[in-house]
Design a protein around this motif. Sequence first.
Motif, PDB file in Angstrom:
ATOM      1  N   SER A 135     -51.058 -14.626 -25.462  1.00  0.00           N
ATOM      2  CA  SER A 135     -49.765 -14.831 -26.108  1.00  0.00           C
ATOM      3  C   SER A 135     -49.939 -15.134 -27.594  1.00  0.00           C
ATOM      4  CB  SER A 135     -48.928 -15.911 -25.427  1.00  0.00           C
ATOM      5  OG  SER A 135     -49.635 -17.088 -25.298  1.00  0.00           O
ATOM      6  N   GLN A 158     -36.156  -7.812 -33.083  1.00  0.00           N
ATOM      7  CA  GLN A 158     -35.924  -7.452 -31.699  1.00  0.00           C
ATOM      8  C   GLN A 158     -34.457  -7.661 -31.357  1.00  0.00           C
ATOM      9  OE1 GLN A 158     -38.502  -6.505 -29.631  1.00  0.00           O
ATOM     10  NE2 GLN A 158     -40.037  -8.131 -29.571  1.00  0.00           N
ATOM     11  N   PRO A 159     -33.948  -6.887 -30.405  1.00  0.00           N
ATOM     12  CA  PRO A 159     -32.559  -7.094 -29.983  1.00  0.00           C
ATOM     13  C   PRO A 159     -32.354  -8.499 -29.396  1.00  0.00           C
ATOM     14  CG  PRO A 159     -33.379  -5.001 -29.161  1.00  0.00           C
ATOM     15  CD  PRO A 159     -34.536  -5.691 -29.770  1.00  0.00           C
ATOM     16  N   VAL A 160     -33.285  -8.920 -28.575  1.00  0.00           N
ATOM     17  CA  VAL A 160     -33.106 -10.219 -27.936  1.00  0.00           C
ATOM     18  C   VAL A 160     -34.295 -11.104 -28.269  1.00  0.00           C
ATOM     19  CG1 VAL A 160     -32.601 -11.433 -25.797  1.00  0.00           C
ATOM     20  CG2 VAL A 160     -31.993  -9.031 -26.020  1.00  0.00           C
ATOM     21  N   GLU A 161     -33.992 -12.272 -28.740  1.00  0.00           N
ATOM     22  CA  GLU A 161     -35.070 -13.214 -29.027  1.00  0.00           C
ATOM     23  C   GLU A 161     -34.809 -14.526 -28.317  1.00  0.00           C
ATOM     24  OE1 GLU A 161     -35.681 -13.636 -33.169  1.00  0.00           O
ATOM     25  OE2 GLU A 161     -36.391 -11.561 -33.405  1.00  0.00           O
ATOM     26  N   VAL A 162     -35.901 -15.276 -28.123  1.00  0.00           N
ATOM     27  CA  VAL A 162     -35.795 -16.527 -27.379  1.00  0.00           C
ATOM     28  C   VAL A 162     -35.843 -17.716 -28.317  1.00  0.00           C
ATOM     29  CG1 VAL A 162     -36.942 -17.986 -25.672  1.00  0.00           C
ATOM     30  CG2 VAL A 162     -36.891 -15.522 -25.355  1.00  0.00           C
ATOM     31  N   ARG A 163     -34.925 -18.646 -28.097  1.00  0.00           N
ATOM     32  CA  ARG A 163     -35.039 -19.924 -28.813  1.00  0.00           C
ATOM     33  C   ARG A 163     -35.399 -20.974 -27.781  1.00  0.00           C
ATOM     34  NH1 ARG A 163     -30.252 -19.821 -32.544  1.00  0.00           N
ATOM     35  NH2 ARG A 163     -31.074 -18.882 -34.441  1.00  0.00           N
TER      36      ARG A 163
ATOM     37  N   VAL B 118     -31.307 -15.946 -26.728  1.00  0.00           N
ATOM     38  CA  VAL B 118     -31.274 -16.538 -25.400  1.00  0.00           C
ATOM     39  C   VAL B 118     -31.948 -17.889 -25.506  1.00  0.00           C
ATOM     40  CG1 VAL B 118     -32.317 -16.388 -23.108  1.00  0.00           C
ATOM     41  CG2 VAL B 118     -31.272 -14.376 -24.130  1.00  0.00           C
ATOM     42  N   ALA B 135     -43.685 -19.365 -21.967  1.00  0.00           N
ATOM     43  CA  ALA B 135     -44.358 -18.124 -22.346  1.00  0.00           C
ATOM     44  C   ALA B 135     -43.919 -16.987 -21.437  1.00  0.00           C
ATOM     45  CB  ALA B 135     -45.863 -18.308 -22.279  1.00  0.00           C
ATOM     46  N   VAL B 137     -40.984 -16.643 -19.935  1.00  0.00           N
ATOM     47  CA  VAL B 137     -39.646 -16.188 -20.310  1.00  0.00           C
ATOM     48  C   VAL B 137     -39.722 -15.279 -21.530  1.00  0.00           C
ATOM     49  CG1 VAL B 137     -37.384 -16.887 -21.116  1.00  0.00           C
ATOM     50  CG2 VAL B 137     -38.520 -18.207 -19.357  1.00  0.00           C
ATOM     51  N   VAL B 138     -40.530 -15.697 -22.505  1.00  0.00           N
ATOM     52  CA  VAL B 138     -40.679 -14.887 -23.722  1.00  0.00           C
ATOM     53  C   VAL B 138     -41.175 -13.492 -23.369  1.00  0.00           C
ATOM     54  CG1 VAL B 138     -41.993 -14.632 -25.854  1.00  0.00           C
ATOM     55  CG2 VAL B 138     -41.031 -16.840 -25.254  1.00  0.00           C
ATOM     56  N   VAL B 141     -38.344 -11.476 -21.776  1.00  0.00           N
ATOM     57  CA  VAL B 141     -37.347 -11.108 -22.783  1.00  0.00           C
ATOM     58  C   VAL B 141     -37.884 -10.010 -23.703  1.00  0.00           C
ATOM     59  CG1 VAL B 141     -36.146 -11.952 -24.830  1.00  0.00           C
ATOM     60  CG2 VAL B 141     -36.090 -13.280 -22.738  1.00  0.00           C
ATOM     61  N   ASN B 142     -39.161 -10.109 -24.049  1.00  0.00           N
ATOM     62  CA  ASN B 142     -39.736  -9.062 -24.901  1.00  0.00           C
ATOM     63  C   ASN B 142     -39.707  -7.692 -24.223  1.00  0.00           C
ATOM     64  OD1 ASN B 142     -40.235 -10.722 -27.032  1.00  0.00           O
ATOM     65  ND2 ASN B 142     -42.389 -11.054 -26.561  1.00  0.00           N
ATOM     66  N   PHE B 144     -37.653  -6.823 -21.864  1.00  0.00           N
ATOM     67  CA  PHE B 144     -36.239  -6.473 -21.793  1.00  0.00           C
ATOM     68  C   PHE B 144     -35.802  -5.859 -23.122  1.00  0.00           C
ATOM     69  CE2 PHE B 144     -32.146  -6.841 -19.851  1.00  0.00           C
ATOM     70  CZ  PHE B 144     -31.241  -7.181 -20.845  1.00  0.00           C
ATOM     71  N   SER B 145     -36.224  -6.493 -24.202  1.00  0.00           N
ATOM     72  CA  SER B 145     -35.917  -5.981 -25.542  1.00  0.00           C
ATOM     73  C   SER B 145     -36.464  -4.584 -25.729  1.00  0.00           C
ATOM     74  CB  SER B 145     -36.544  -6.878 -26.604  1.00  0.00           C
ATOM     75  OG  SER B 145     -35.657  -7.839 -27.027  1.00  0.00           O
ATOM     76  N   LEU B 148     -34.405  -2.119 -24.066  1.00  0.00           N
ATOM     77  CA  LEU B 148     -33.156  -1.936 -24.793  1.00  0.00           C
ATOM     78  C   LEU B 148     -33.355  -1.009 -25.994  1.00  0.00           C
ATOM     79  CD1 LEU B 148     -31.319  -5.368 -24.977  1.00  0.00           C
ATOM     80  CD2 LEU B 148     -30.748  -3.339 -23.656  1.00  0.00           C
ATOM     81  N   ILE B 149     -34.484  -1.232 -26.671  1.00  0.00           N
ATOM     82  CA  ILE B 149     -34.766  -0.407 -27.852  1.00  0.00           C
ATOM     83  C   ILE B 149     -34.742   1.058 -27.472  1.00  0.00           C
ATOM     84  CG2 ILE B 149     -36.562   0.275 -29.462  1.00  0.00           C
ATOM     85  CD1 ILE B 149     -37.413  -2.636 -29.558  1.00  0.00           C
TER      86      ILE B 149
END
Lengths: 371, 371
Positions: A135, A158-163, B118, B135, B137-138, B141-142, B144-145, B148-149
């Motif tokens: 990572s 990126q379209p979706v990012e994590v906070r 998110v 990590a 979840v990230v 999401v990546n 998933f992104s 989407l792209i």
Amino acid sequence: MSLHRLFAIVRKEILHIRRDPRNLFLVTISPSFLLILLSYIFSFEVSHLRLAVLDLDRTPLSRRYVATLTGDGELVLTHSLRTHDEIVPLLKAGEIHAALIIPPGFADTIHGGRPAQVQAVVDGTDPVSGGQVISSIGARSGVFVAGSGADSPQAGVQPVEVRSKAWYNAGLESLLSMVSGLMAIVLLMPTLAFTLALTREREAGTFEGLAVTPVTGPEYIGGKLLAYIAAGLVSALLAWAVAVLWFRVPFRGSLPLYLFLTAVYYLACMGAAVVIANFVASQQTAMFIVLLAFLVPSFFLAGLVMPVSTESLRSILTSYLLPSTHFVEISRTVFLKGLGVRYLLRQTLALLGMGLGALLIGMRLFRKKVG
Amino acid sequence: MFSRVGTLIIKELIQFRRDWVLLTFILLAPALQLVLMAQAIARGVNEQPTAVLDLDRSALSRRLIVALDNSETLRIKYYLRDTDEMAEMLDQGVIRLAVIIPAGFAAGLDGGRFPQHVQVIADGSSSVGASLSMASVVEVVNRFSADLIAGYGLVVPEFVDFRTDIRFNPTLDFRDYSLPAQLGFIIYQVTLAVAALGLARERELGTLEQLMVTPLRQSELTLGKGLPAMVIGGVNFGIMWVISLVVFHVPMHGSLALLTALTLLFVITVVSWGLVISAVSRTQQQAILFVFILAMVEITLSGFIVPAENMPPLLRAVSNLAPLRHYLVIIRGIMLKGAGITELWPHALALAGLSLVMGTIAARMVSRRLE
């Protein structure tokens, strides 16, 4: 049961503890001492992932990429390799966590607007560092993308990012988790002292003297138990002081509550000891049992580092039959979450149940006989 | 000389037979413990109870939720109604992680308003579990992104396409990592305890004086006390190694001969430490105390909980004196990586040196004690 006789035993036990400096140390000071020893490591923990780089491109861009990866010190460049063959021996020897291979033509590919393939060969034996290295490289490669000054205005976004946010331990410092969790381990020492005390009298022969007094079995066991729980609470208080004052772990809960729950933890552990002591002839055996049945499993199964496994019924039972598993939760909840008994009912009842159940069985089995 | 040592060993064996609980325990308990612990240890951070607060309730948000649920690390257990419910569940410890999908998520993505955020909230009281879950979840999401792209036909050239090649433990299985370590710990603890109690027990029971008036020389007494401990260590190692392979399918890529030889060095070093403790302690209780303290310190310095590279320089240097540290690298190297003497020679050398030094010190101290 006569309270008078019970308290006579309590007084005798406390006198014993006070008179023998080694026993005193074991019961009252050793937990704090151990907490310092074990936690010291976590107060300086620094992430240090060792990377070897095989740069087959050798252009300013590839060098910039490596610099981006190692910029903040989490990944450390330890070897600059020349050939593929060097990689596996380094991995086998445990000298590096991963080797990064930058292909020839890396810079040209990127300048041409196409994705360049970079490969990381990772040592998977330690899953925690393995995952961390992956990572880490991934995240920093992402940063490199954003900084490359691409043409498209959306490049690197990126379209979706994590906070993300961590509650109770915002910086995810392992020191906080470990000190609060390690209390469950270091507070096993009073239980060890109690177990030794139970077997010592029989082994040394002084039990005969007690057997001819009117003291009953339950009074004998109860008296010892009360004395050692009381002494154990003193040591818990000292250990708490070490955690809060020395390691500066935040303590957000109520101290009286914490001490009460510690007493319940002792009840569960020492109750088990009462049962075990009926079958044990020597202090040596007693020590082994505490060592192998409580200490070592607690390091692995109580959720200290990795969370408790919920994979199968068997694994759940094994972990949750250990009193330490419950106390790790309790300790962390009171220290870091600052919550009260309402949130800890499950764990408290489990410990109470284990303790009272074990005591009932243990007292039943106890024979006030000699020989 | 050998007949005298032999007689002493026979006496030890007879003593063991008398305390058969102890003997059974020493031979069987380690194996039993290995089995119990190994099946209870999580293979990774799996099935962490997670809750989702979906404020968008769109087809897209549901797609993301499904993607999260499909990940091995997370298990979506609850669908929340509001943040209060989330706070309560995190406090209770019912969930370890909460994911919040904001309102307008799908609409924002359709309208090209990037990035949509998110939010992930983790229970930080268990720091390792929290960082591994986050990590995860990230990662989801990546991916998933990335999907989407492709779906939106965006031009986000991935400049660096980063691939991983995980060696030796491709699934990052935590069990394969921890089993060899458990083996090492258990051998360490049992061997240390048996050796440490050897002399202390005799001294406390008064039988040491009788041994001293026999024609036994001091070196023979040392050997006679040390050998049973070494044999026990060796037998335990054999049983547990077989179990690891047959029951838990831990790989064995390297040479058994090398592993056995280095295990022998390890056992000699630990027995020496035990004999030193035994010489220094005046009572069994003191010996037991030393054993526990040494065991806990050794576990911490061994690099299992905190890898050696992450330790502060002073502790890292000290950890090189811990035989367990070298043994863990060796046993993992041989079993999981198929490493040989060419890669492991620094640690093998360290073990050899330690066994020599500790052996000499032990012999010296035991003889001085017996004068």
